[in-house]
Each structure stands twice: as structure tokens, then as C-alpha cells.
Design a protein around this motif. Structure first.
Motif, PDB file in Angstrom:
ATOM      1  N   LYS A  21      -7.236  -6.359  17.509  1.00  0.00           N
ATOM      2  CA  LYS A  21      -6.096  -6.488  16.596  1.00  0.00           C
ATOM      3  C   LYS A  21      -5.110  -7.544  17.092  1.00  0.00           C
ATOM      4  O   LYS A  21      -4.593  -8.348  16.309  1.00  0.00           O
ATOM      5  N   LEU A  22      -4.856  -7.564  18.395  1.00  0.00           N
ATOM      6  CA  LEU A  22      -3.956  -8.564  18.973  1.00  0.00           C
ATOM      7  C   LEU A  22      -4.455  -9.980  18.734  1.00  0.00           C
ATOM      8  O   LEU A  22      -3.680 -10.919  18.588  1.00  0.00           O
ATOM      9  N   LEU A  23      -5.785 -10.116  18.697  1.00  0.00           N
ATOM     10  CA  LEU A  23      -6.393 -11.432  18.524  1.00  0.00           C
ATOM     11  C   LEU A  23      -6.718 -11.744  17.065  1.00  0.00           C
ATOM     12  O   LEU A  23      -7.433 -12.695  16.769  1.00  0.00           O
ATOM     13  N   GLY A  24      -6.204 -10.903  16.158  1.00  0.00           N
ATOM     14  CA  GLY A  24      -6.371 -11.171  14.737  1.00  0.00           C
ATOM     15  C   GLY A  24      -7.733 -10.812  14.188  1.00  0.00           C
ATOM     16  O   GLY A  24      -8.142 -11.325  13.141  1.00  0.00           O
ATOM     17  N   MET A  25      -8.449  -9.929  14.884  1.00  0.00           N
ATOM     18  CA  MET A  25      -9.765  -9.482  14.428  1.00  0.00           C
ATOM     19  C   MET A  25      -9.717  -7.988  14.127  1.00  0.00           C
ATOM     20  O   MET A  25      -8.758  -7.315  14.476  1.00  0.00           O
ATOM     21  N   HIS A  26     -10.782  -7.484  13.505  1.00  0.00           N
ATOM     22  CA  HIS A  26     -10.760  -6.079  13.073  1.00  0.00           C
ATOM     23  C   HIS A  26     -11.982  -5.316  13.565  1.00  0.00           C
ATOM     24  O   HIS A  26     -13.118  -5.706  13.309  1.00  0.00           O
ATOM     25  N   LEU A  27     -11.716  -4.257  14.305  1.00  0.00           N
ATOM     26  CA  LEU A  27     -12.724  -3.242  14.613  1.00  0.00           C
ATOM     27  C   LEU A  27     -12.246  -1.968  13.931  1.00  0.00           C
ATOM     28  O   LEU A  27     -11.151  -1.484  14.230  1.00  0.00           O
ATOM     29  N   PRO A  28     -13.032  -1.395  13.024  1.00  0.00           N
ATOM     30  CA  PRO A  28     -12.533  -0.270  12.225  1.00  0.00           C
ATOM     31  C   PRO A  28     -12.188   0.966  13.034  1.00  0.00           C
ATOM     32  O   PRO A  28     -11.258   1.692  12.689  1.00  0.00           O
ATOM     33  N   GLU A  29     -12.920   1.219  14.116  1.00  0.00           N
ATOM     34  CA  GLU A  29     -12.629   2.375  14.958  1.00  0.00           C
ATOM     35  C   GLU A  29     -13.446   2.302  16.241  1.00  0.00           C
ATOM     36  O   GLU A  29     -14.407   1.541  16.357  1.00  0.00           O
ATOM     37  N   ARG A  30     -13.040   3.115  17.179  1.00  0.00           N
ATOM     38  CA  ARG A  30     -13.812   3.282  18.399  1.00  0.00           C
ATOM     39  C   ARG A  30     -15.049   4.136  18.098  1.00  0.00           C
ATOM     40  O   ARG A  30     -14.954   5.142  17.401  1.00  0.00           O
ATOM     41  N   VAL A  31     -16.195   3.721  18.616  1.00  0.00           N
ATOM     42  CA  VAL A  31     -17.415   4.524  18.499  1.00  0.00           C
ATOM     43  C   VAL A  31     -17.827   4.914  19.918  1.00  0.00           C
ATOM     44  O   VAL A  31     -18.562   4.194  20.593  1.00  0.00           O
ATOM     45  N   ALA A  32     -17.302   6.034  20.381  1.00  0.00           N
ATOM     46  CA  ALA A  32     -17.550   6.473  21.757  1.00  0.00           C
ATOM     47  C   ALA A  32     -19.000   6.888  21.941  1.00  0.00           C
ATOM     48  O   ALA A  32     -19.575   7.573  21.088  1.00  0.00           O
ATOM     49  N   GLY A  33     -19.578   6.485  23.061  1.00  0.00           N
ATOM     50  CA  GLY A  33     -20.977   6.776  23.326  1.00  0.00           C
ATOM     51  C   GLY A  33     -21.309   8.258  23.282  1.00  0.00           C
ATOM     52  O   GLY A  33     -22.315   8.658  22.690  1.00  0.00           O
TER      53      GLY A  33
ATOM     54  N   ALA B 260      -5.394  -8.958  31.555  1.00  0.00           N
ATOM     55  CA  ALA B 260      -5.104 -10.364  31.841  1.00  0.00           C
ATOM     56  C   ALA B 260      -5.936 -11.288  30.952  1.00  0.00           C
ATOM     57  O   ALA B 260      -5.428 -12.290  30.426  1.00  0.00           O
ATOM     58  N   ARG B 261      -7.201 -10.960  30.742  1.00  0.00           N
ATOM     59  CA  ARG B 261      -8.075 -11.794  29.912  1.00  0.00           C
ATOM     60  C   ARG B 261      -7.656 -11.747  28.447  1.00  0.00           C
ATOM     61  O   ARG B 261      -7.693 -12.761  27.746  1.00  0.00           O
ATOM     62  N   VAL B 262      -7.238 -10.565  27.985  1.00  0.00           N
ATOM     63  CA  VAL B 262      -6.787 -10.451  26.596  1.00  0.00           C
ATOM     64  C   VAL B 262      -5.513 -11.255  26.385  1.00  0.00           C
ATOM     65  O   VAL B 262      -5.395 -12.014  25.413  1.00  0.00           O
ATOM     66  N   LEU B 263      -4.561 -11.116  27.304  1.00  0.00           N
ATOM     67  CA  LEU B 263      -3.298 -11.858  27.181  1.00  0.00           C
ATOM     68  C   LEU B 263      -3.530 -13.359  27.253  1.00  0.00           C
ATOM     69  O   LEU B 263      -2.874 -14.138  26.544  1.00  0.00           O
ATOM     70  N   ASN B 264      -4.460 -13.778  28.080  1.00  0.00           N
ATOM     71  CA  ASN B 264      -4.803 -15.194  28.181  1.00  0.00           C
ATOM     72  C   ASN B 264      -5.391 -15.697  26.865  1.00  0.00           C
ATOM     73  O   ASN B 264      -5.073 -16.794  26.392  1.00  0.00           O
ATOM     74  N   ALA B 265      -6.247 -14.875  26.261  1.00  0.00           N
ATOM     75  CA  ALA B 265      -6.849 -15.243  24.972  1.00  0.00           C
ATOM     76  C   ALA B 265      -5.798 -15.308  23.872  1.00  0.00           C
ATOM     77  O   ALA B 265      -5.833 -16.195  23.007  1.00  0.00           O
ATOM     78  N   VAL B 266      -4.843 -14.367  23.882  1.00  0.00           N
ATOM     79  CA  VAL B 266      -3.750 -14.367  22.907  1.00  0.00           C
ATOM     80  C   VAL B 266      -2.910 -15.628  23.062  1.00  0.00           C
ATOM     81  O   VAL B 266      -2.555 -16.297  22.078  1.00  0.00           O
ATOM     82  N   PHE B 267      -2.601 -15.990  24.311  1.00  0.00           N
ATOM     83  CA  PHE B 267      -1.799 -17.191  24.582  1.00  0.00           C
ATOM     84  C   PHE B 267      -2.508 -18.447  24.084  1.00  0.00           C
ATOM     85  O   PHE B 267      -1.910 -19.297  23.424  1.00  0.00           O
ATOM     86  N   LYS B 268      -3.806 -18.564  24.399  1.00  0.00           N
ATOM     87  CA  LYS B 268      -4.566 -19.737  23.975  1.00  0.00           C
ATOM     88  C   LYS B 268      -4.618 -19.850  22.449  1.00  0.00           C
ATOM     89  O   LYS B 268      -4.534 -20.956  21.885  1.00  0.00           O
ATOM     90  N   LYS B 269      -4.708 -18.708  21.786  1.00  0.00           N
ATOM     91  CA  LYS B 269      -4.743 -18.728  20.326  1.00  0.00           C
ATOM     92  C   LYS B 269      -3.413 -19.205  19.746  1.00  0.00           C
ATOM     93  O   LYS B 269      -3.371 -19.980  18.795  1.00  0.00           O
ATOM     94  N   LYS B 270      -2.318 -18.761  20.372  1.00  0.00           N
ATOM     95  CA  LYS B 270      -0.987 -19.123  19.869  1.00  0.00           C
ATOM     96  C   LYS B 270      -0.686 -20.594  20.059  1.00  0.00           C
ATOM     97  O   LYS B 270       0.004 -21.222  19.232  1.00  0.00           O
ATOM     98  N   VAL B 271      -1.176 -21.184  21.154  1.00  0.00           N
ATOM     99  CA  VAL B 271      -0.886 -22.599  21.421  1.00  0.00           C
ATOM    100  C   VAL B 271      -1.971 -23.522  20.863  1.00  0.00           C
ATOM    101  O   VAL B 271      -1.915 -24.736  21.052  1.00  0.00           O
ATOM    102  N   GLY B 272      -2.966 -22.929  20.222  1.00  0.00           N
ATOM    103  CA  GLY B 272      -3.956 -23.736  19.527  1.00  0.00           C
ATOM    104  C   GLY B 272      -5.200 -24.090  20.278  1.00  0.00           C
ATOM    105  O   GLY B 272      -5.963 -24.967  19.851  1.00  0.00           O
ATOM    106  N   PHE B 273      -5.461 -23.420  21.441  1.00  0.00           N
ATOM    107  CA  PHE B 273      -6.714 -23.665  22.152  1.00  0.00           C
ATOM    108  C   PHE B 273      -7.782 -22.720  21.628  1.00  0.00           C
ATOM    109  O   PHE B 273      -7.515 -21.587  21.260  1.00  0.00           O
ATOM    110  N   SER B 274      -9.054 -23.156  21.634  1.00  0.00           N
ATOM    111  CA  SER B 274     -10.143 -22.304  21.198  1.00  0.00           C
ATOM    112  C   SER B 274     -10.619 -21.441  22.344  1.00  0.00           C
ATOM    113  O   SER B 274     -10.311 -21.716  23.491  1.00  0.00           O
TER     114      SER B 274
END
Length: 253
Positions: free
Chosen positions: A78-90, A239-253
């Protein structure tokens, strides 16, 4: 990976954007058609491990269905603008499939954990449903040179469903290497689920599961074994999620 099912890419890992009910329906159809599906769930810890373990990564992305086990993945998407409808616990999916096996006449092979644990799981399900759903079982303590024989034993059982309760990346690599020998319609790694079903480990209350705190409940139960693992993997995941969010906001792929 099943390309005809909606999916997202989260931290360089494909994950199917489907619900529990949709997952069960796909699996049921596959079993009826005798078409093999190799299933895996991923959580924050596994995504972190995949970055540094090429064998684990290959084993995961080669699976046909990849579900998001952890609530943290739903939030990260959700933070990265994508959608997972729900958690599917093993463990929840495993329980649903045991019930499905009873109603549809499918047979299950249980592989993993210590013998007293897997025996308790089989005894519980045979009592709760019927012994006819049990194709076979064995513990998960076997050596590398015994793997081929274990795979042949599962194939000989004529099981429709295989649950494998072993640690990562051992179970993923074993299944990826031997799934064609095993030749079971549905194959799924279930991690520590046998410990929970057998009563050896208690599962977190529902409110903690929905709040993404199930990992914390596990740490409380097994602090010496779990605290370091979750501290490191959860920190790296955030840390990886926040890094991905930052890159998305500043326009990096």
C-alpha cells in the motif's frame, strides 16, 4: 509462476494479489485436473533472505502461486501504491485445505518437524476429520543423500496434497529440486505450522495477527531463538521498504 493471476512486484519479488478464497479455488481446480501447483508464502524475513540467497530466491520465484503471509507485506504494498487484497497466512491456508481434502476426498502427505510433532498433527486431523485423508507422514530430519528416497516415498503414497514443515531455505530448495519426482498435485511449504497444530507452540491471538504483531508473540514464546532473527530481518525489511518509497517519490525506478 502462474502468469494468468494478478500479481505485483514487491522488493523484487512477485506476489499474487489474490484472496484466501481465490487461492483455495485455484488449488482445488488444479487438484481435480491433476495439474501440479507448487505454492509458497513469503513474509518480511523471507524477502530479506532472498536478497542474499540466490538459491532461495530461485526456489521462490519458480513457484506457481506466491502468497503474502505477513501483514507487513500488505502494508508495504500500500505504501508503494500497489494492492494486495489480504494476507494469506500459510497456517490458515493449510487448515482450509485439510477441510477441503475431507469434503473432496483428497489425500494428504505430512512431511517435517520431529516425529512426535508430525504424529500429533496427523492424529489431530484424523480425529477431527477422518483417517482417510492421510496418505502418509514422516519427520523432516533427513540428510541430503536421503532426499531422493524421501521424494520417492511421497510419490508412492499417491497423495494429492503435500505439506512440508521445514525451515527456509531447506524446504524451498528441496521442493524445487524434487517436485517432478514427488509428482503431487499440490505442494506447499508450511514452516512452523505443525508446531502450532500439534499444540507445541501457541498461535498469537487474532487481534495480534491482524495488527501484524504475530512475530512479536512468537518472540515472547521463544526469545532466545527468535529475538535476533526478527530484530535483524524486520529492521532490514523496513529499511528496504522506506528506500523503495523514497526512490518512487524522487522518480527513481
Amino acid at each position: 509462476m502462474c502468469n494468468n493471476i494478478a500479481s505485483i512486484q514487491l522488493l523484487n519479488c512477485p506476489i499474487h494479489a489474490i484472496t484466501m478464497d481465490e487461492t483455495v479455488k485455484i488449488i482445488d481446480n488444479s487438484i481435480r485436473r491433476r495439474k501440479q501447483i507448487h505454492h509458497v508464502v513469503v513474509n518480511a524475513a523471507k524477502l530479506v533472505k532472498m536478497k542474499s540467497d540466490p538459491s532461495l530466491r530461485e526456489s521462490v520465484i519458480n513457484c506457481d502461486i506466491i502468497n503474502a503471509d505477513g501483514q507487513s507485506l500488505v502494508w508495504a504494498a500500500k505504501l508503494l501504491g500497489m494492492h494486495l487484497p489480504e494476507r494469506v497466512a500459510g497456517i490458515d491456508l493449510m487448515e482450509r485445505l485439510v477441510m477441503l481434502a475431507y469434503y473432496k476426498g483428497y489425500k494428504i502427505f505430512f512431511l517435517g518437524a520431529k516425529m512426535d510433532v508430525v504424529s500429533a498433527v496427523v492424529e489431530k486431523y484424523a480425529g477431527e476429520y477422518d483417517a482417510s485423508i492421510i496418505a502418509g507422514f514422516r519427520d523432516g530430519y533427513f540428510k541430503k543423500d536421503e532426499e531422493a528416497e524421501v521424494a520417492k516415498e511421497i510419490a508412492a503414497s499417491k497423495a494429492d496434497i503435500l505439506f512440508v514443515a521445514m525451515s527456509s531455505p531447506k524446504k524451498e530448495i528441496f521442493l524445487n529440486e524434487y517436485k517432478n519426482v514427488i509428482n503431487t498435485s499440490f505442494i506447499m511449504g508450511v514452516g512452523g505450522s505443525f508446531d502450532v497444530v500439534s499444540g507445541k507452540v501457541k498461535r498469537a491471538p487474532l487481534w495480534m495477527q491482524k495488527s501484524g504483531l504475530e512475530w512479536f508473540y512468537r518472540v515472547v514464546q521463544e526469545p532466545k531463538r527468535m529475538w535476533k532473527r526478527y530484530l535483524i530481518t524486520n529492521t532490514l525489511f523496513i529499511a528496504r521498504v522506506l528506500n523503495a518509497v523514497f526512490k518512487k517519490k524522487v522518480g527513481f525506478s
